[in-house]
Scaffold this active site. Structure first.
Site, PDB file in Angstrom:
ATOM      1  CD  GLU A 170       9.857 -12.209   2.037  1.00  0.00           C
ATOM      2  OE1 GLU A 170       9.951 -11.111   1.475  1.00  0.00           O
ATOM      3  OE2 GLU A 170       8.995 -12.462   2.919  1.00  0.00           O
TER       4      GLU A 170
ATOM      5  CD  GLU B  15       1.671  -4.396   4.480  1.00  0.00           C
ATOM      6  OE1 GLU B  15       1.855  -3.771   5.558  1.00  0.00           O
ATOM      7  OE2 GLU B  15       2.502  -5.208   4.024  1.00  0.00           O
TER       8      GLU B  15
ATOM      9  NE  ARG C 232      11.587  -8.625   1.328  1.00  0.00           N
ATOM     10  CZ  ARG C 232      11.490  -8.329   2.615  1.00  0.00           C
ATOM     11  NH1 ARG C 232      12.334  -7.490   3.161  1.00  0.00           N
ATOM     12  NH2 ARG C 232      10.567  -8.895   3.374  1.00  0.00           N
TER      13      ARG C 232
ATOM     14  CG  ASP D  91      -0.311 -11.184   2.276  1.00  0.00           C
ATOM     15  OD1 ASP D  91       0.142 -12.219   1.737  1.00  0.00           O
ATOM     16  OD2 ASP D  91       0.394 -10.416   2.960  1.00  0.00           O
TER      17      ASP D  91
ATOM     18  CB  THR E 223       3.437  -7.874  -3.375  1.00  0.00           C
ATOM     19  OG1 THR E 223       2.785  -7.737  -2.107  1.00  0.00           O
ATOM     20  CG2 THR E 223       4.615  -8.820  -3.270  1.00  0.00           C
TER      21      THR E 223
END
Ligand code: DMJ
Length: 672
Positions: free
Chosen positions: A303, A572, A307, A436, A661
């Protein structure tokens, strides 16, 4: 006196008087001022002088004449220099304001080695100033105002021009290297070889001026609506959660996850792309003055990479501001202890202050998607810093996973053990949570590295075949193609909203030369993802849906279980709509995105500022706000919305950038 008496018969008295008593004579009214009389009088006087006296006088005259000539020459010089000086002064006075007002080159203009132009060397070289508002890709922070409607335009242009002049001045003072803010291109000489071949000169940001010369594509009404939504969300964050991780818009407070201003960092490049200069500058100040990584805090490796590291790197690329690279290096270094494991598969958590890392309390496993979706960021960090350790660490993970057994036709399990390096919990395959972005990053690393790392492509192609073979089904009654899950040989018609990244990724692959049937599949899947919104009461998708495999009267394709009916403002579907519109130009994708934005506004917008996750997408009269705005709503959802509504393919050109992502664009090393 004897001389005068000898001439006493006639006019001599007058002469005497005229020479010695002039004033009195004048006073008496006997003064003869005729030229002839004066000449005669002088001559007589001269004759009366002795030879010595005459010689002295002549000598004095000669001396004075010589002095006169000399002083005339030097006075001339002095006059000339005075005249020149005042001209110089005039030029200088004109030049100083010109220097301030001139539109400086984005990068400092090269100076000729022998040029000697005095105090303001560039003056004679300066081109006539360009109007700031004409430029497309202004330097650092000189964000070109998106063109709004014509009524607003003139006022905004004027204000913008003034702002830009101030910025020009600032830029000149700081002499920062500067950068395009939109659609930056990598110059051929800035592109790098794939990292495996060359490690690595420290890199410059992906600037560039050529692109800057293009005419801006006007911003449209829908993009304006996104800007408005962003501003509303930002207002909530600013008022109640400034510098904290997430806004709690209903309780007008905040929640802390890592204590690192997550929303602010995630939103930086969105502000840049949307042209929100003031907001960006304010956030930049916070990063400069208040963002400290030397904290005794556990962060999740994945994360914080996608980010924070991703957000800082992309903002560095878009703005050219080295502050963001410095911060990226800092956090990158602090995350490295995660890789100190027996298998070199990183732990999920790192204490960035102490430099220690560990797995979650209940297991020594890491999540597959997490350890395989940090590569774009760490590889880019190596390229920029010239320090190969970041890239080595993440490449090793990919190489190792490439060789692992336990896959099912390219599909990977969800967990991997940090001691043994083996997959665990075998037999469950999904493209949703925990797996994913493994698939997404296979393709994107391949693109980032210039499409040369074949193992990545191989794994990606095999995985898509695995999806087709094991996970695709069609629902009833609308026969929507969806991606389900496989658990120990049993198919489940369950699909996470997270899976909706897949149409976009498939389309990106097809755009990069992968088979056309990937694009076909993308088209059918994005329709499904849209239906996950359209078939729900609020027009917003739940977190998870179950598709009906058999037609039942009164039943739609999409079923929602009570535990799954929340919506976290996820990106998404909008992300995939953006790719689909970019590659097909089919306006229906924009229309679908527009519906979604309106429904976010209808059901998740909090009047006092911010947007909130909701608990129940099936209840329009009470969607049950959760009181939390996730950072990805600003980092991803609104950014992809804005890009979806844009007709400017250079607004983050997909042949030059690859999105991580978390929607942070990073440069492709060898752009197409
Ligand atoms: C984001 O943090 C990233 O998109 C990640 O890949 C998945 N989860 C959220 C958004 O839904």
């Amino acid at each position: 006196a004897a001389m005068y008496s000898g001439a006493a018969a006639g006019p001599p008295r007058r002469d005497f008087i005229s020479v010695t008593l002039g004033p009195e004579t004048v006073g008496l009214g006997g003064y003869n001022n005729s030229k002839a009389w004066r000449r005669r009088s002088c001559w007589r006087k001269w004759k009366q002088l002795s030879r010595l006296q005459r010689s002295v006088i002549l000598f004095l005259f000669a001396f004075l004449a010589v002095c006169g000539v000399i002083s005339y020459t030097s006075m001339g010089e002095a006059w000339k220099s005075i005249t020149n000086k005042s001209l110089d002064d005039q030029r200088t006075e004109q030049a100083i304001p010109r220097l301030k007002l001139a539109n400086p080159a984005v990068l400092p203009a090269p100076q000729k080695a022998d040029a000697n132009h005095g105090d303001y060397p560039e003056l004679s070289l300066q081109k006539p100033p360009k109007l700031p508002h004409v430029r497309r890709g202004p330097p650092n922070l000189q964000i070109k105002a998106p063109q709004r409607d014509t009524k607003l335009k003139t006022r905004h242009d004027t204000m913008r021009a003034v702002e830009e002049l101030v910025e020009v001045d600032k830029v000149e003072k700081t002499e920062k290297s500067v950068i395009s803010w939109r659609g930056a291109v990598i110059e051929p000489d800035q592109s790098t070889e794939p990292p495996s071949n060359k490690i690595m000169e420290p890199e410059k940001p992906s600037s560039v001026e050529a692109e800057d010369q293009k005419e801006p594509v006007p911003i449209n009404e829908r993009q304006l609506a996104v800007i408005e939504a962003f501003r509303h969300a930002w207002k909530g964050y600013k008022d109640f959660a400034w510098g904290h991780d997430e806004l709690k818009p209903l309780s007008k407070s905040y929640s802390e996850w890592f204590g690192l201003g997550l929303t602010l960092i995630d939103a930086l490049d969105t502000m840049w792309i949307l042209g929100l200069k003031e907001e960006f500058e304010e956030a930049r100040k916070w990063v400069a003055n208040d963002l400290v990584f030397d904290k005794n805090v556990d962060v999740n490796l994945f994360e914080s990479t996608i980010r924070i590291l991703g957000g800082l790197l992309s903002t560095y690329h878009l703005s050219g501001d080295s502050l963001f690279l410095e911060k990226a290096k800092d956090i990158g270094n602090r995350l490295m202890p995660a890789f100190k494991t027996p298998s070199k598969i990183p732990y999920s958590d790192v204490n960035i202050g102490r430099g220690t890392a560990h797995p979650p309390r209940w297991t020594s496993d890491s999540t597959v998607a997490e350890v395989t979706s940090i590569q774009l960021e760490f590889r880019e960090l190596s390229r920029l810093t010239g320090d190969e350790k970041f890239q080595k660490a993440v490449d090793e993970v990919m190489k190792h996973v490439h060789t692992l057994s336990g896959k099912n036709d390219g599909l990977v399990p969800m967990f991997i053990n940090t001691n043994s390096g083996q997959f665990t919990h075998l037999g469950v395959y999904t493209l949703g949570a925990r797996a994913d972005s493994y698939y997404e990053y296979l393709l994107k690393q391949w693109i980032q590295g210039g499409k040369k790392e074949n193992e990545l492509l191989e794994d990606y192609m095999r995985a898509i075949e695995g999806v087709k073979k094991h996970l695709l089904q069609r629902s009833e009654p609308k026969k929507l193609t969806f991606v389900g899950e496989l658990a120990h040989g049993h198919f489940s018609a369950k699909m996470d909203h997270l899976v909706c990244f897949l149409p976009g990724t498939l389309a990106l692959g097809a755009h990069n030369g992968l088979p056309a049937d990937h694009m076909k599949l993308a088209e059918t899947l994005i329709e499904t993802c849209y239906q996950m919104y359209a078939q729900v009461e609020t027009g917003l998708s739940p977190e998870i849906v179950h598709f009906n495999l058999h037609a039942q009267k009164g039943h739609k394709d999409v079923e929602i279980k009570p535990a799954d009916r929340h919506n976290l403002l996820r990106p998404e579907t909008v992300e995939s709509l953006f790719y689909m519109y970019r590659f097909t130009g089919d306006k229906k994708y924009q229309d679908w995105g527009w519906e979604i934005l309106q429904n976010f506004n209808r059901y998740t917008r909090v009047p006092t500022g911010g947007y909130t996750s909701i608990n129940n997408v099936q209840n329009p009269s009470n969607p049950e706000p959760r009181d939390k705005m996730e950072s990805f709503f600003l980092g991803e959802t609104l950014k992809y919305m804005f890009l979806l509504f844009s007709d400017d393919i250079d607004l983050i050109n997909l042949d030059k950038y690859v999105f991580n992502t978390e929607a942070h664009p990073l440069p492709i090393w060898v752009p197409a």
